[in-house]
Design an enzyme around this catalytic site. Structure first.
Site, short mmCIF file in Angstrom:
data_model
loop_
_atom_site.label_atom_id
_atom_site.label_comp_id
_atom_site.label_asym_id
_atom_site.label_seq_id
_atom_site.Cartn_x
_atom_site.Cartn_y
_atom_site.Cartn_z
N ARG A 18 10.02 3.10 -9.66
CA ARG A 18 9.70 1.75 -9.70
C ARG A 18 8.61 1.94 -8.69
O ARG A 18 8.24 2.27 -7.87
CB ARG A 18 10.57 0.87 -9.25
CG ARG A 18 11.67 0.75 -10.14
CD ARG A 18 11.54 0.29 -11.07
NE ARG A 18 12.79 -0.10 -12.76
CZ ARG A 18 12.26 0.11 -13.38
NH1 ARG A 18 11.44 0.78 -13.92
NH2 ARG A 18 13.38 0.51 -14.04
N CYS A 19 7.74 0.70 -9.09
CA CYS A 19 6.36 0.04 -8.40
C CYS A 19 7.00 0.11 -6.27
O CYS A 19 7.98 0.19 -5.94
CB CYS A 19 6.42 -1.30 -8.08
SG CYS A 19 4.67 -1.58 -6.75
N PRO A 20 6.22 1.43 -5.72
CA PRO A 20 5.12 2.02 -6.39
C PRO A 20 4.64 3.27 -6.67
O PRO A 20 3.11 3.91 -7.31
CB PRO A 20 4.01 1.71 -4.80
CG PRO A 20 4.75 2.02 -4.33
CD PRO A 20 5.60 1.74 -4.34
#
Length: 81
Positions: A18-20
């Site tokens: 998941r981001c980042p």
């Protein structure tokens, strides 16, 4: 019509991240590549649909192809313009 994703010289599996994290991994992978080489990114984070194109624009890389209609998403980028 040929599959542009099949021609990638390098591959990055960012599934489940998941981001980042996906963009951080892309940046690390691209740093190790030579100018003009290609990287196939496979991801399932919806944020990558925005983050990968933005990364390419900001860092002066070329987004050759993308598939974001269904997961896993695929992005083919070329180091440099």
């Amino acid at each position: 019509m040929s599959d542009p994703f099949a021609q990638a010289q390098h591959q990055l599996d960012a599934l489940g991240l998941r981001c980042p994290e996906p963009v951080m991994m892309v940046r690390k992978s691209v740093r190790k590549m030579n100018e003009g080489e290609t990287l196939l990114i496979i991801a399932d984070d919806p944020a990558t649909t925005r983050d990968i194109p933005s990364f390419c624009e900001f860092m002066d890389h070329t987004l050759i192809a993308s598939q974001t209609e269904s997961t896993p998403y695929q992005y083919l980028i070329k180091k440099g313009l």
